[in-house]
Structure formats: C-alpha cells, structure tokens
Enzyme design. Structure first.
Site, PDB file in Angstrom:
ATOM      1  N   ASP A 358       4.286   8.953  15.232  1.00 14.79           N
ATOM      2  CA  ASP A 358       3.394   7.903  14.742  1.00 14.79           C
ATOM      3  C   ASP A 358       1.941   8.327  15.026  1.00 14.79           C
ATOM      4  OD1 ASP A 358       2.423   5.346  13.975  1.00 14.79           O
ATOM      5  OD2 ASP A 358       4.301   4.411  14.586  1.00 14.79           O
ATOM      6  N   ASP A 471       1.543   5.353   5.729  1.00 15.89           N
ATOM      7  CA  ASP A 471       1.609   3.963   6.201  1.00 15.89           C
ATOM      8  C   ASP A 471       0.276   3.276   5.891  1.00 15.89           C
ATOM      9  OD1 ASP A 471       2.490   1.750   7.639  1.00 15.89           O
ATOM     10  OD2 ASP A 471       1.885   2.576   9.577  1.00 15.89           O
ATOM     11  N   ASP A 547       7.226  -3.976   9.073  1.00 18.32           N
ATOM     12  CA  ASP A 547       7.292  -4.481  10.452  1.00 18.32           C
ATOM     13  C   ASP A 547       8.167  -5.722  10.558  1.00 18.32           C
ATOM     14  OD1 ASP A 547       5.594  -2.411  10.843  1.00 18.32           O
ATOM     15  OD2 ASP A 547       3.810  -3.640  11.198  1.00 18.32           O
TER      16      ASP A 547
HETATM   17  C1  NOJ Z   1       2.369  -0.133  10.927  1.00 24.07           C
HETATM   18  C2  NOJ Z   1       3.747   0.371  10.570  1.00 24.07           C
HETATM   19  O1  NOJ Z   1       4.404  -0.597   9.797  1.00 24.07           O
HETATM   20  C3  NOJ Z   1       4.486   0.729  11.825  1.00 24.07           C
HETATM   21  O2  NOJ Z   1       5.771   1.175  11.488  1.00 24.07           O
HETATM   22  C4  NOJ Z   1       3.730   1.769  12.597  1.00 24.07           C
HETATM   23  O3  NOJ Z   1       4.394   2.052  13.797  1.00 24.07           O
HETATM   24  C5  NOJ Z   1       2.332   1.262  12.900  1.00 24.07           C
HETATM   25  N1  NOJ Z   1       1.663   0.887  11.694  1.00 24.07           N
HETATM   26  C6  NOJ Z   1       1.481   2.307  13.630  1.00 24.07           C
HETATM   27  O4  NOJ Z   1       1.289   3.402  12.852  1.00 24.07           O
END
Ligand code: NOJ
Length: 907
Positions: A358, A471, A547
C-alpha cells in the site's frame, strides 16, 4: 482545520458514511429540474425531415414549448442492438460525447425504413424500432415481442444550451446557472444542459444493473426517496442497502422477464440519477452530454450481457497467478516484513501468490519512488519473492504531491499536464501526500507521459512482473464537498470536469495498461486493480468493492455488488476479505474466506489500524477451515482460468446471477445470496452467524430439478421440494454444487503457489446428468504471455456419453505443447459400476486403466497417470464383459477348445 478534519474522517472511519458530504437529487439543480417533468411529452418529430442511409434513420425533433430543434438518429447494430442518439441540431457549442467507453465503433447492421403520418418504422433483421410522432416515443420490438419504450411516460427533457439571460426567468430553478454546495460554488459557465428520459420494459419482472451501489442485486423502487446515483465517489464507510454513489459508475440497466431480457446502456459519463418507478419503468437523468442509448434486445440474459460486452469489451485473460490468492494490508512496512509474510504462509502450509504494498512503500506518497529507509533494496525483495514462487503488486494513486523537487510533479507541471481551474491555473487539492495536483489522463500526451513512468528505464526499481493497484481515482480530494474535483475544473480540449467525471479512473487505467504493456515489450498480460471504474474499464483492470467493514452484512454485500458489477461487463471482481475496517470475529473471517474462494478476485486486505489478520495467525479449526478454502481455490485454478478464457472469447460473465442460466424460474429473479460460476458451479456462501443450514434454490427445468453434487464429497442432492433445499453446514462447509451434466478440471497436487503448479497433472470431475451424460472444457497456455492470441493454446472439450469419456481439440488451428498429464478421472454416482476402463488415442494406441471406488468419496476413480492432454483420446468404461475379461475369457476358450480337440484326436 477543515482539511485536517476531513482527512481524519477519511482515514479513521468508525461507522456509517457522512451523507452530508454528498449531494442528493434535491440538492442538485439538474436532478430537481428533470425529476419535476411529467408527461405527456412536449416533443414531436417534424414531418418531412427524415433522412435515411443504409444503417440509420435521422429525423428532426421539436420541443413544442420553445420550438428548439434536435436531431434523433437511430442506427441498426449487429447482435440485436439499436443505438439512439439525440443532440441539438445546432448547439451553441458542441456537447460532450463519451468516446472512451466503447472498445471500437459499433458494427452497423442494414436497416429498412417506412414512414406514415404518425410513425416511422425502422427494421433491422427481425427487430424494429417504431417512432411515434406525437407525443414522441420509440417502441423497440425483438421479433414481435415488445421489449422497450423510450419516453413512454413522456419524461424526456433535453435542455438546449443558451446564453445567460440578463434577468433570470422566475419559473426557472434558481440554481440553474450557478450552484452552491457546502460553501463551494459551481460556476456553471454553460448554464443548464441536462438530459433525461424514461424507459419502459414491458416484459420485465425484475430490473438490475447500474453498479456501483451497496444494495440488493434487484433494483428497488425509488419513488418518494433518493434515486440511485452514478458518480464515482469515495464515500468512506459506505452504507449497506444504499443508493448513494460509490467508487464505480456503470450506466447499464437490464429488465428481465421469463421471455425477454432487455438492456439499456446510457452512454453518459456525467453525474447521473436513476429513478426506478416500479419493476418496469426507470428514469435516467444526467447533468450534461447528449442522449446516447444502446438498446440491447437480448432476448436471453446471457445474450444481453454479451451484447453489452460486444460494445464495451471484455477482460483479457489474466495471468493465471492473478486468479490465485493475494495477501494485502495497509501496510507491510519493510522489505523484511514482506518476506516474513510469505515465510509464515509456508510455515502453516497455506498457498499464496501475491503480496501487496500500500502507499507506505513510497517516499512520502510520491509515486514511482521507494521509501529507502524501509525498502532499501526493492529489486532484491522482488527477486526473493520470485525465488519463493511469489509476485508483488504495489499501489500508484493519481494525486501527485505538489513538490518542485519531485520530478514527476515538476515535469507534469512544466508540460501543462494537470487538470486546470477555470482560470487556467493548475488545480490543487488535498490527498494522502498533502496538497496535490491531478494528471489529466484525457490529454493523450499526459497519459503517455504517465504510462512512460512504468518503463524500467524511468523507474528502475520496478519489475516487468509487478501488478499495479490504482486507488483513490474517483478521484478523491479530501478537502472539498463530495470529496472530488469540482465540476467546473477544466480538462484537455476545454471540457469541464462535469462532463467526464466518471471516466477519470477509466482513463488512468488505460494509461497504466499502456505503460505495463510497454514495460514488458507487449509480452506479459498486465494486472491492474482499480477502485473507480466506468463502462469498458474491464478492458484494462480488475475491481474490488473498496472500503467495506467487518460485519456479516458486508460479506453478503460483496456477493450482491460483484454480481451487479459482473453483469455490467467487469467479471474480475472481489472484496476485501474480512472487511477493510475493523477486526472481524473469527467465525465471520472464516466464512469470508470460504465465500471469497469462489469469487473472481481473491484478496485479503485491512486498514492500517486493524489488528494483524493474516490467515497464519489463526489457530485450530479456523486455521484448518481457511487453509481448506484457499486450497480448494488453488485446486480449481484450471477451472477459473478456463472460465476467464471463455469470458474473453464469448463475452459472458464469469460470476453470474441464477437467472442467467434459469431465466424462467421466477423464484431466482431476486436471488442474490447464491450465484453461478459459468453454468457449472452453484455457490451459496454462508453469510450468517451460527448457521447450521442454508436455503439453496436448485431451479427446476421443465418441472424437474437437475442433478447437483456437493463439490467437497460429490454427495448427490436429491428430493428437493420444488427446487428448494435446506443444506446442512458445519464450520468447514462451503456449500458449492456442481451441476449434473458438467465436467470440471482441477489440479490436486498441493503446492505453495500457482507458479509451482504449472506442470502439475489435471484431474477431471465428471458430474453426470439424468441421461448419464456430461460435457466440459479446459483451456491451457503458458499462463502469462499474449502468445495465445497467436494460436499458442489448447482448448479441449470433454464429452461423456455412452459410457465413454473423450477429449477433443476445439480449435484445430491452435497448438500448445502442454506438459500437463491427466492424473485421474472421477465420475460421481455412476451406476452400474464398471470393472475397468480402456484408453485409446487418435494414433490407436490403447491400454487398460484401473478403476477404484475409494471408501471416503462418492465417486469412481480412473487412474490415468500418463495420459497426455495434447492427444485426442477416449476412455471407455468396461462392464461385465470388459476388455481384460475378454482377453482372459478368450484365452480360456481357446484352451478348452484345444483340450477338446486333443481329446478328440486321442479318441
Ligand atoms: C483507500 C483504499 O480503498 C484502501 O484499500 C487503501 O488501503 C487506502 N486507500 C490506502 O491506500
């Protein structure tokens, strides 16, 4: 202060979305204006203006209230499809047309046109569109079945572009020319320019489509309530059973009834509300653009879904390892930790293919850089992963940190590649790094420059094998209302953001795909995961449902959401296993793994403040159950790979609602807690706590249910009252059933990752139907390159009938030297039982095979160890007078005859 507050809301969501940040229909002037329209329609077609060519008919339309003139063009397209385009005849300036969603210009079909005083009839093959003059409506017929009416309720509204009057008409909506939401002023330089129309589906008993919403698969009525909204937005903590817009926006909607499925693809990327009046009527309302509608006349659900992918494209076959299991969290913080995660999977014997990084791997959220304090040797880490048979995927977001020392930022700024404010300066807003600008991917040069960043010559600490995660590409801006770019921001060619908002992520993934293709000189199939998407994004990227939260409801929602997304063209869909937010209770976590093992994209991911939850941290039964679920996914990888090949080749969804295969069973129309994988497996995940049984619908066909077999033990499901069965489940049980009449390939050798399974043998699981017959397919290639587009593959059809199983090449021209052998054939519930089997190939080589009936399973096993899948062959089952017996009996007979003859001689 405001910024900090929103950032905190963005990161540390606890429960529920902050609805006040996002506009409702009532807070959007264009939606209010269009929702207020009532019939009869004040549009008519103008006699004497019809122009016809080989493929289309164009007629002028007049608004009888202000006499404004429009053109309406209807084209006949291949595959039972019509296109309706309505625009102003002479707009003050051109109106926005979406060009990036379609995979190519649609293929036209010849038409034949007749006209009378009151109507124009356009025939295309067996279908016709009938335009009624006054009030204007268009009826579409598939053969003689009335499939759709355009403007049947008279809600058509097409706002012509005007110069702003000195004094506003008091009857006009007060926000028509300027609108304020939470202190942010939308300057609307072109004034009101909405388009809207209603559609009536006469045969429909259920409406579905228009993802992405966290709602039931079947659309619910919105009268007196909020419409469904399509506008790509980052709604933190999105809610269950909600019509609020979230990350993706695909404006395709289907109406299904037993005899007819019809689709409407509303080809518009602006903010769009969709009112659902009942099971047959909807009202599309968009802020800008033209009316551009594809009418998909089916008639079956599967044909309708294929008509949509003919227009917008399919997902290229992924590299096989992308169909395996992915492990992610925000964040694995160091390069050692990445390797430790893999080692821990190995220690507890759970397969794993890809580890994800990430945003924290970057140097201060500057994409295309590494944080060297925590990842000092990224290439070494990637090599270590490769040595362990594993892959890496890392994140690249669209916001670019405003920092002159960051060369990607500075170069984009110098070249003018950012989205602009209306005054021509670069737009800036807050996202993860702080103040950021946003690349305008609609500018082909900017997109190319972005794509160039993926090349190893520009980003050396990258590898041709890494996957990419795009993302926050709705795009998210933390410090503004609706958390996204203002509508009056300006893109390439002067188009305002309001026109193309929901296409932004699509354009980013298009650039990413181009970069990844060039990174490997066109050799490797790119893997991209995107959060936001539009029609056609399946050509570049997989998606996930963003999310979600650690509750049973979100587990259920993952199925409904992926079903809607699938029928809208994007088959490669999944959800964060366990829920992104929170800390799932153990039972839920296990059930989520069991469910996700049967969804196309299979990844566990968690927020930075969620406790660690890699599956190797589980113990006892839970560990065993999760291991079992991941292992069944690996065993079934040949089946997944074949399904994705067939998706690319034929265009139908991989994960599909029950009504696709059972269009006549009204009891499945609203069903969204079970689904099918192709027409082979029925999946009914357990989505409630302490479940001891689940209700499964096995739809009857012509009054009789088919045979179904539990894939864990091949127990046959029988005695279903009217097609419904309550199936017992314990902690380990994932209720998944193979349909009688199908053959499914598996690889049963257990390995640490799919890379290590490449040469492993295949087992065939044959589930017979009531006629003791079955068919199935298997697709094999090098699992990673595009050579299959040049005929380097094997595509096999297996057929079981008359007690013989045979394998044939489907495409004679295709060739691939597969190292995979046939390990064994398992045939469920075979009666009577054969004694042996005889193998014969196309070269007439033959040999006897052993059959057995192991005690612990409910199928016959034919051991086939050395059979090559490159050959065409037949395996015949032998009963009492089997081949072995024949030889022995034949020998005995000769012996007896010789004896008798000798005796005779002696006498
Ligand atoms: C939002 C994303 O939906 C999530 O999956 C990710 O971990 C965070 N951004 C940080 O990048």
């Amino acid at each position: 202060m405001k910024t900090i507050l929103i950032l905190i809301v963005g990161i540390c969501f606890v429960s529920g979305a902050d609805r006040s940040l996002f506009k409702t229909c009532g807070q959007s002037s264009f939606c209010r204006r269009c929702r207020n329209v009532s019939g009869p329609s004040n549009y008519v077609f103008v006699q004497g203006t019809l122009a016809v060519d080989k493929n289309s008919a164009t007629v002028e339309i007049q608004n009888t209230q202000n006499f404004h003139i429009f053109t309406l063009k209807i084209s006949g397209l291949m595959d039972n499809t019509f296109r309706v385009e309505m625009d102003e005849k002479s707009p003050l300036s051109p109106r926005f047309r979406v060009t990036e969603a379609l995979q190519q210009e649609p293929i036209l079909e010849n038409i034949d046109v007749t006209i009378s005083d009151s109507e124009i009839i356009i025939r295309s093959k067996m279908n016709r569109a009938v335009i009624t003059k006054s009030p204007l409506k268009i009826d579409f017929y598939r053969n003689d079945v009335h499939a759709l009416t355009f403007n049947g309720n008279g809600l058509l509204r097409f706002e012509e572009l005007r110069t702003k009057p000195a004094v506003l008409d008091p009857s006009e909506d007060p926000d028509s020319w300027e609108e304020t939401f939470m202190d942010e002023v939308d300057s609307k330089p072109r004034g009101p320019e909405a388009v809207a129309v209603d559609f009536y589906f006469p045969e429909s008993e259920v409406l579905f489509g228009i993802p992405e919403h966290c709602d039931s698969f079947a659309l619910r009525t919105t009268l007196g309530d909020e419409p469904y909204r399509l506008y790509t937005l980052d709604v933190t903590g999105y809610e269950i059973d909600s019509r609020m817009p979230i990350y993706g926006a695909i404006p395709v909607l289907y109406g299904h009834g037993a005899g007819q499925t019809t689709g409407v693809f509303w080809h518009n990327s602006a903010d769009t509300f969709v009112d659902v009046h009942d099971k047959k009527t909807v009202h599309f309302i968009s802020e800008t653009g033209i009316i551009d509608v594809f009418v998909l006349l089916g008639p079956s659900p599967k044909e309708t879904f294929i008509q949509y992918t003919k227009l917008t494209g399919v997902t290229n076959l992924p590299q096989l390892h992308n169909l395996a299991y992915h492990q992610s969290r925000w964040n694995y913080m160091t390069q050692q930790e990445v390797i430790e995660v893999v080692d821990n999977f190995d220690l507890v014997d759970i397969p794993l293919d890809t580890v994800w990084l990430d945003i924290e791997y970057t140097n201060g959220k500057r994409y295309f850089t590494w944080d060297k304090s925590t990842f000092p040797q990224p290439l070494e880490m990637m090599q270590n992963l490769t040595d362990l048979g594993r892959y890496l995927t890392f994140i690249i977001d669209p916001h670019v940190f405003v920092d002159e020392d960051y060369s990607f930022y500075a170069q984009n700024r110098a070249r003018g590649y950012y989205i602009k404010n209306s005054d021509g300066s670069d737009y800036q807003g807050v996202c993860w790094p702080g103040m950021s600008s946003y690349v305008d991917y609609f500018n082909p040069e900017a997109r190319r420059f972005y794509a160039d960043q993926y090349l190893l010559e520009n980003f050396a600490e990258n590898s041709v094998t890494t996957g990419i995660w795009n993302d926050m590409n709705e795009p998210t801006v933390f410090d503004v209302p609706e958390k996204t770019i203002p509508r009056d921001a300006v893109h390439f060619n002067g188009w305002e953001h309001r026109n193309l908002h929901s296409l932004y992520a699509h354009m980013q993934t298009k650039g990413t795909y181009d970069g990844m293709m060039r990174r490997s000189n066109g050799e490797l199939r790119p893997f991209i995961l995107t959060r936001a998407f539009f029609s056609g994004t399946q050509r570049y990227s997989a998606v996930w449902t963003g999310d979600n939260t650690d509750t049973w409801e979100y587990l259920e929602a993952s199925i409904k959401m992926c079903l809607s997304i699938s029928v809208a063209g994007i088959s490669f869909c999944g959800s964060d296993v366990g829920g992104f937010f929170g800390d799932p209770e153990e039972e839920l976590f296990v059930r989520w793994y069991q469910a996700a093992a049967f969804q196309p994209f299979f990844r566990s991911h968690a927020n930075f403040d969620s406790p660690r939850r890699e599956p190797y941290l589980l113990e006892g039964d839970s560990l065993a159950a999760v291991r079992d679920a991941i292992k069944i996914r690996y065993a079934m990888l040949p089946f997944w790979y074949t399904m994705f090949y067939e998706h690319e080749r034929f265009g139908h969804p991989v994960m599909t609602p029950m009504l696709t295969n059972y269009p006549h069973d009204t009891r499945v129309f609203n069903l969204d807690n079970q689904y099918m994988l192709s027409d082979v497996l029925l999946v009914r995940p357990v989505t409630s706590k302490n479940a001891t049984e689940v209700e499964v619908r096995f739809p009857p066909v012509d009054g009789i249910t088919e045979l179904w077999y539990d894939v864990t033990n091949y127990n046959k499901i029988e005695n279903m009252a009217g097609g419904t069965n309550f199936y017992e489940v314990d902690r380990f049980k994932y209720p998944v059933f193979q349909r009688g009449g199908t053959i499914m390939p598996r690889k049963e050798t257990e390995r640490k990752s799919s890379m290590l399974m490449v040469d492993d043998p295949i087992s065939l699981f044959v589930a017979l139907d009531r006629n003791n017959e079955a068919t199935g397919t298997l697709y094999i290639d090098d699992e990673k390159s595009f050579n299959y587009h040049h005929g380097e593959y094997l595509y096999l059809r297996f057929t079981f009938s008359d007690n013989s199983l045979s394998s044939h090449h489907i495409d004679d021209h295709a060739h691939f030297e597969s190292s995979n052998k046939l390990a064994r054939v398992c045939i469920a519930d075979l009666n009577p039982r054969p004694l042996s089997a005889t193998y014969t190939n196309a070269r007439n080589e033959t040999r006897e095979l052993d059959v057995s009936y192991p005690d612990d399973v409910l199928y016959l096993v034919i051991e086939t160890t050395d059979i090559s899948l490159n050959d065409e062959w037949t395996i015949k089952l032998n009963y009492e007078s089997g081949a072995k017996q024949n030889i022995i009996c034949g020998g005995l007979l000769i012996f007896v005859l010789v004896l008798q003859f000798g005796k005779h001689l002696l006498n």
